[in-house]
Design a protein around this motif. Structure first.
Motif, PDB file in Angstrom:
ATOM      1  N   PRO A  93       0.806  -1.234   0.000  1.00 36.63           N
ATOM      2  CA  PRO A  93       0.000   0.000   0.000  1.00 36.63           C
ATOM      3  C   PRO A  93       0.831   1.273   0.000  1.00 36.63           C
ATOM      4  N   SER A  94       2.099   1.169   0.414  1.00 38.30           N
ATOM      5  CA  SER A  94       2.966   2.349   0.439  1.00 38.30           C
ATOM      6  C   SER A  94       3.700   2.464  -0.892  1.00 38.30           C
ATOM      7  N   PRO A  95       3.679   3.619  -1.494  1.00 39.34           N
ATOM      8  CA  PRO A  95       4.308   3.767  -2.804  1.00 39.34           C
ATOM      9  C   PRO A  95       5.822   3.908  -2.710  1.00 39.34           C
ATOM     10  N   GLU A  96       6.494   3.541  -3.780  1.00 38.75           N
ATOM     11  CA  GLU A  96       7.900   3.890  -3.930  1.00 38.75           C
ATOM     12  C   GLU A  96       7.981   5.272  -4.571  1.00 38.75           C
ATOM     13  N   THR A  97       9.115   5.927  -4.438  1.00 43.36           N
ATOM     14  CA  THR A  97       9.323   7.245  -5.027  1.00 43.36           C
ATOM     15  C   THR A  97      10.261   7.118  -6.216  1.00 43.36           C
ATOM     16  N   VAL A  98       9.816   7.600  -7.372  1.00 42.74           N
ATOM     17  CA  VAL A  98      10.566   7.462  -8.614  1.00 42.74           C
ATOM     18  C   VAL A  98      11.009   8.852  -9.074  1.00 42.74           C
ATOM     19  N   PRO A  99      12.265   9.017  -9.480  1.00 40.96           N
ATOM     20  CA  PRO A  99      12.727  10.342  -9.916  1.00 40.96           C
ATOM     21  C   PRO A  99      12.276  10.672 -11.337  1.00 40.96           C
ATOM     22  N   ALA A 100      12.052  11.946 -11.579  1.00 38.97           N
ATOM     23  CA  ALA A 100      11.799  12.491 -12.919  1.00 38.97           C
ATOM     24  C   ALA A 100      12.819  13.605 -13.125  1.00 38.97           C
ATOM     25  N   PRO A 101      14.036  13.259 -13.599  1.00 36.74           N
ATOM     26  CA  PRO A 101      15.146  14.229 -13.634  1.00 36.74           C
ATOM     27  C   PRO A 101      14.922  15.438 -14.532  1.00 36.74           C
ATOM     28  N   GLN A 102      14.011  15.325 -15.518  1.00 41.14           N
ATOM     29  CA  GLN A 102      13.738  16.486 -16.370  1.00 41.14           C
ATOM     30  C   GLN A 102      12.751  17.455 -15.728  1.00 41.14           C
ATOM     31  N   GLY A 103      12.199  17.070 -14.604  1.00 39.59           N
ATOM     32  CA  GLY A 103      11.334  17.955 -13.860  1.00 39.59           C
ATOM     33  C   GLY A 103      10.029  18.284 -14.551  1.00 39.59           C
ATOM     34  N   THR A 104       9.452  19.402 -14.142  1.00 36.47           N
ATOM     35  CA  THR A 104       8.189  19.888 -14.695  1.00 36.47           C
ATOM     36  C   THR A 104       8.321  21.395 -14.900  1.00 36.47           C
ATOM     37  N   ALA A 105       7.238  22.035 -15.283  1.00 34.36           N
ATOM     38  CA  ALA A 105       7.267  23.496 -15.444  1.00 34.36           C
ATOM     39  C   ALA A 105       7.485  24.208 -14.113  1.00 34.36           C
ATOM     40  N   TRP A 106       7.310  23.511 -13.005  1.00 37.41           N
ATOM     41  CA  TRP A 106       7.463  24.113 -11.672  1.00 37.41           C
ATOM     42  C   TRP A 106       8.824  23.844 -11.047  1.00 37.41           C
ATOM     43  N   THR A 107       9.431  22.745 -11.407  1.00 34.57           N
ATOM     44  CA  THR A 107      10.651  22.328 -10.713  1.00 34.57           C
ATOM     45  C   THR A 107      11.615  21.660 -11.692  1.00 34.57           C
ATOM     46  N   PRO A 108      12.913  21.936 -11.565  1.00 32.20           N
ATOM     47  CA  PRO A 108      13.865  21.324 -12.507  1.00 32.20           C
ATOM     48  C   PRO A 108      14.081  19.835 -12.284  1.00 32.20           C
ATOM     49  N   TRP A 109      13.662  19.344 -11.155  1.00 28.69           N
ATOM     50  CA  TRP A 109      13.799  17.924 -10.829  1.00 28.69           C
ATOM     51  C   TRP A 109      12.577  17.541 -10.008  1.00 28.69           C
ATOM     52  N   ALA A 110      11.962  16.413 -10.340  1.00 26.71           N
ATOM     53  CA  ALA A 110      10.724  16.032  -9.656  1.00 26.71           C
ATOM     54  C   ALA A 110      10.800  14.590  -9.170  1.00 26.71           C
ATOM     55  N   ARG A 111       9.903  14.278  -8.277  1.00 25.66           N
ATOM     56  CA  ARG A 111       9.740  12.906  -7.809  1.00 25.66           C
ATOM     57  C   ARG A 111       8.272  12.535  -7.889  1.00 25.66           C
ATOM     58  N   VAL A 112       8.008  11.257  -8.136  1.00 25.93           N
ATOM     59  CA  VAL A 112       6.656  10.788  -8.397  1.00 25.93           C
ATOM     60  C   VAL A 112       6.400   9.533  -7.568  1.00 25.93           C
ATOM     61  N   PRO A 113       5.320   9.490  -6.770  1.00 25.64           N
ATOM     62  CA  PRO A 113       4.995   8.258  -6.052  1.00 25.64           C
ATOM     63  C   PRO A 113       4.380   7.227  -6.994  1.00 25.64           C
ATOM     64  N   ARG A 114       4.715   5.929  -6.776  1.00 24.74           N
ATOM     65  CA  ARG A 114       4.241   4.889  -7.692  1.00 24.74           C
ATOM     66  C   ARG A 114       3.880   3.624  -6.930  1.00 24.74           C
ATOM     67  N   LEU A 115       2.706   3.091  -7.267  1.00 27.51           N
ATOM     68  CA  LEU A 115       2.246   1.798  -6.758  1.00 27.51           C
ATOM     69  C   LEU A 115       2.358   0.758  -7.870  1.00 27.51           C
ATOM     70  N   THR A 116       2.605  -0.490  -7.490  1.00 27.09           N
ATOM     71  CA  THR A 116       2.679  -1.572  -8.470  1.00 27.09           C
ATOM     72  C   THR A 116       1.912  -2.783  -7.947  1.00 27.09           C
ATOM     73  N   GLY A 117       1.388  -3.550  -8.881  1.00 25.65           N
ATOM     74  CA  GLY A 117       0.659  -4.764  -8.518  1.00 25.65           C
ATOM     75  C   GLY A 117       0.496  -5.693  -9.692  1.00 25.65           C
ATOM     76  N   GLY A 118       0.123  -6.915  -9.408  1.00 23.80           N
ATOM     77  CA  GLY A 118      -0.105  -7.892 -10.460  1.00 23.80           C
ATOM     78  C   GLY A 118      -1.523  -7.814 -10.991  1.00 23.80           C
ATOM     79  N   CYS A 119      -1.703  -8.246 -12.236  1.00 27.05           N
ATOM     80  CA  CYS A 119      -3.043  -8.305 -12.817  1.00 27.05           C
ATOM     81  C   CYS A 119      -3.091  -9.421 -13.851  1.00 27.05           C
ATOM     82  N   GLY A 120      -4.273  -9.871 -14.130  1.00 28.46           N
ATOM     83  CA  GLY A 120      -4.505 -10.927 -15.102  1.00 28.46           C
ATOM     84  C   GLY A 120      -5.984 -11.176 -15.195  1.00 28.46           C
ATOM     85  N   GLY A 121      -6.513 -11.344 -16.407  1.00 27.64           N
ATOM     86  CA  GLY A 121      -7.953 -11.439 -16.563  1.00 27.64           C
ATOM     87  C   GLY A 121      -8.586 -10.117 -16.184  1.00 27.64           C
TER      88      GLY A 121
END
Length: 632
Positions: free
Chosen positions: A546-574
């Motif tokens: 349930p707790s996300p990992e933090t992934v870097p976005a080195p190109q940043g956004t219009a607000w910040t030259p470097w950003a971080r993004v929370p990410r969840l992962t899980g399995g799926c099928g059908g």
């Protein structure tokens, strides 16, 4: 940041929130025009502003510099009833004469010809600004021209009537040209046909709630305000056509009910859609509503939004040290740009100066500023027509847009992952964050991974939207599209529902038809390490953790030259269901998502949960898509 030209002292009695008055607007227009004028050719026909050229080439960019700054000059002088202390119109008259003397010739002054969009189309865009500028200033410019110059200008402008526009808001450019020609007694069957064609298309693009699609597809963005509403409403206003103004003005009024929510308390418009380098042009429709009387807003609230947007960018580095508008958002920002953007493109921001058509004694300028909608109360507004959901929170002045209907994929186009557009494909946008660059991890994105290949969202199919007191929802489905290997997996689809409740976002996704062993990822808002804005994401069901990992976005956004993004992962099928809570807040009081809901139940066709704060219950059904929210 300092502004490289003089502005009057702030007036916090009349404008307690922004300090800006009509005198500030005039001073900004004068400053922008003076700075740009340094780059004009000797005859004044082209303004070659410094910077990387657009795909249309340097000569077209030079015409763009003339046309877009002329529009600002026209609003400035027309709003002052012809008073022109800086002799702006004299210089633009000289440029008109020089540019139309030998159009198409490769020399210092000649304007490029207006041809079909796929040959040499950009001059058609600029013809609308030239025509509108001439219409606004006709008594002081057009009427003083030699008849030979008038004839040459007409012949050049008629190129817009005789060639094929892009299949979207471009049809309003010949419409605007034709309106000018008719206004000066040069109308004929050709001008009438161009106007009927645009009017018919505009009707076919109307989707309700005051929103037009930008063409036959489902592109909804700021072009609604600064093009699809602005041109027909302003045309009817200038023509004194009461019936047309009632028709188009009524739609503008409906549009402004939503658009007025799309500005944060700091003045920022939503960072959503293309051509964001036009910046404070986003407020043009707000001011046009005040000028024409077709608005749900008070004059004080209208000025607060428009002045807030203008000041927002001026205070944050939108101007270079030379006083030019840079290509970007605050400062230069490559990720905000399109290939068609050139050094003068940002000057479509000139449309914001439609506010100056309100004379000095108009209530837009004399009434005291009043709060913008985001400053008055929390609000959630669903827009079933475009498939959008707006969520505004008063405490931090932030507005979020949840996108379940705008995709920028034309009807005739296939769904190519190579054309993934961060400014349309994401699940959500805000007034405090921008999307990450294509080469980085995508923010606010649900991706299905098949054989290790992640998907993107291209064509969006809306499934419904609605709202109640303090909450709302929107839903859509899409077919995941892959960059490598087969572009699609037969039968694979993702159904997505967003429920906005206060400052919280419940994100519900049902993946149908996933091959065994597939994976799913969900990301939240992209923020920078030095920003006061907090992005939170918490998995409720269907995730490995349930707790996300933090992934870097080195190109940043219009607000910040470097950003971080929370990410969840899980399995799926059908068929699988995945639930998460997301939140974007400014300040130290970010809610604890782990304790925000209880009693989460997942069934085959629905999910249900209880909100801890007040015990209200939300049920999301999949077939058919429906959301019910009940209070205890």
């Amino acid at each position: 940041m300092s502004i490289p030209f003089h502005l009057p002292a702030d007036d916090h009695d009349l404008s307690p929130r922004t300090g800006y008055t009509r005198a500030h607007w005039e001073a900004v227009a004068d400053g922008l025009l003076t700075a740009a004028r340094r780059w004009a050719t000797p005859g004044g026909a082209l303004l070659h502003l410094p910077g990387r050229p657009s795909r249309s080439g340097v000569r077209s960019d030079g015409l763009e510099g003339y046309a877009r700054t002329f529009l600002a000059a026209a609003f400035r002088v027309a709003g002052a009833a012809g008073d022109d202390p800086h002799h702006l119109l004299e210089r633009y008259a000289d440029g008109l004469a020089a540019g139309t003397r030998t159009p198409g010739r490769d020399d210092t002054e000649s304007w490029p010809l207006i041809l079909d969009v796929d040959v040499q189309g950009q001059p058609m865009v600029e013809s609308a600004s030239v025509a509108l500028g001439l219409r606004l200033t006709a008594p002081w410019l057009w009427d003083t021209l030699d008849s030979a110059v008038q004839d040459r200008a007409e012949e050049w402008l008629r190129g817009a009537l005789r060639h094929t526009p892009a299949p979207n808001n471009w049809y309003l450019f010949p419409y605007t040209v034709a309106g000018f020609l008719q206004s000066v007694g040069r109308g004929d069957a050709e001008t009438a046909a161009a106007r009927r064609r645009a009017q018919d298309l505009l009707e076919s693009w109307y989707r309700g709630d005051g929103w037009y699609a930008d063409g036959d597809g489902r592109a909804f963005d700021h072009y609604n305000g600064w093009a699809l509403h602005l041109y027909p409403v302003l045309d009817a206003h200038l023509a004194g056509d009461a019936d047309a103004l009632a028709h188009h003005g009524g739609r503008l009024r409906a549009h402004l009910d939503a658009l007025s929510m799309m500005f944060g308390a700091d003045g920022a418009p939503l960072h959503f859609g293309r051509s964001l380098t036009y910046r404070f042009a986003a407020s043009a429709a707000v001011s046009l509503g005040a000028v024409t009387g077709h608005t749900p807003l008070t004059p004080g609230a209208s000025r607060r939004i428009a002045s807030g947007a203008l000041r927002h960018f001026l205070d944050r580095g939108a101007l270079t040290s030379d006083g030019l508008l840079s290509l970007g958002w605050y400062g230069p920002h490559e990720a905000s740009l399109q290939e068609y953007s050139g050094p003068a493109s940002p000057y479509w921001a000139s449309k914001a100066f439609v506010a100056l058509l309100a004379p000095a004694d108009h209530a837009l300028w004399t009434d005291a500023e009043e709060p913008a909608p985001v400053e008055e109360a929390d609000r959630v507004l669903s827009l079933p027509g475009p498939g959008l959901l707006l969520q505004a929170t008063r405490a931090d002045g932030t507005v979020r847009l949840h996108n379940h209907g705008s995709d920028h994929v034309r009807p005739h186009e296939g769904e190519s992952a190579a054309d993934d557009d961060p400014h349309y494909g994401r699940l959500a946008y805000s007034t405090r964050t921008g999307p990450t660059a294509r080469a980085n991890v995508a923010d606010n994105h649900l991706s299905v991974e098949v054989a290790g290949r992640p998907s993107v969202r291209r064509r969006i199919h809306p499934l419904g939207a609605g709202h109640g007191d303090g909450w709302g929802w929107a839903a859509s489905w899409h077919r995941p599209v892959f960059v490598a290997g087969p572009p699609m997996v037969p039968g694979l689809r993702v159904e997505s529902v967003t429920v906005a409740y206060g400052e919280l976002e419940l994100r519900v996704h049902r993946v149908v038809g996933a091959p065994p062993g597939s994976r799913v990822t969900l990301t939240g808002w992209a923020t920078g390490p030095e920003e006061p804005t907090v992005s939170a994401l918490h998995g409720l069901y269907g995730w490995d953790d349930p707790s996300p990992e933090t992934v870097p976005a080195p190109q940043g956004t219009a607000w910040t030259p470097w950003a971080r993004v929370p990410r969840l992962t899980g399995g799926c099928g059908g068929t699988s269901v995945h639930l998460a809570l997301a939140c974007l807040t400014a300040g130290p009081d970010a809610p604890s998502l782990g304790r925000a809901v209880t009693d989460v139940r997942v069934e085959a066709q629905a999910v249900e949960l209880t909100w801890t704060e007040d015990g209200s219950r939300t049920r999301v059904s999949f077939e058919p898509p429906e959301v019910r929210h009940t209070r205890p």
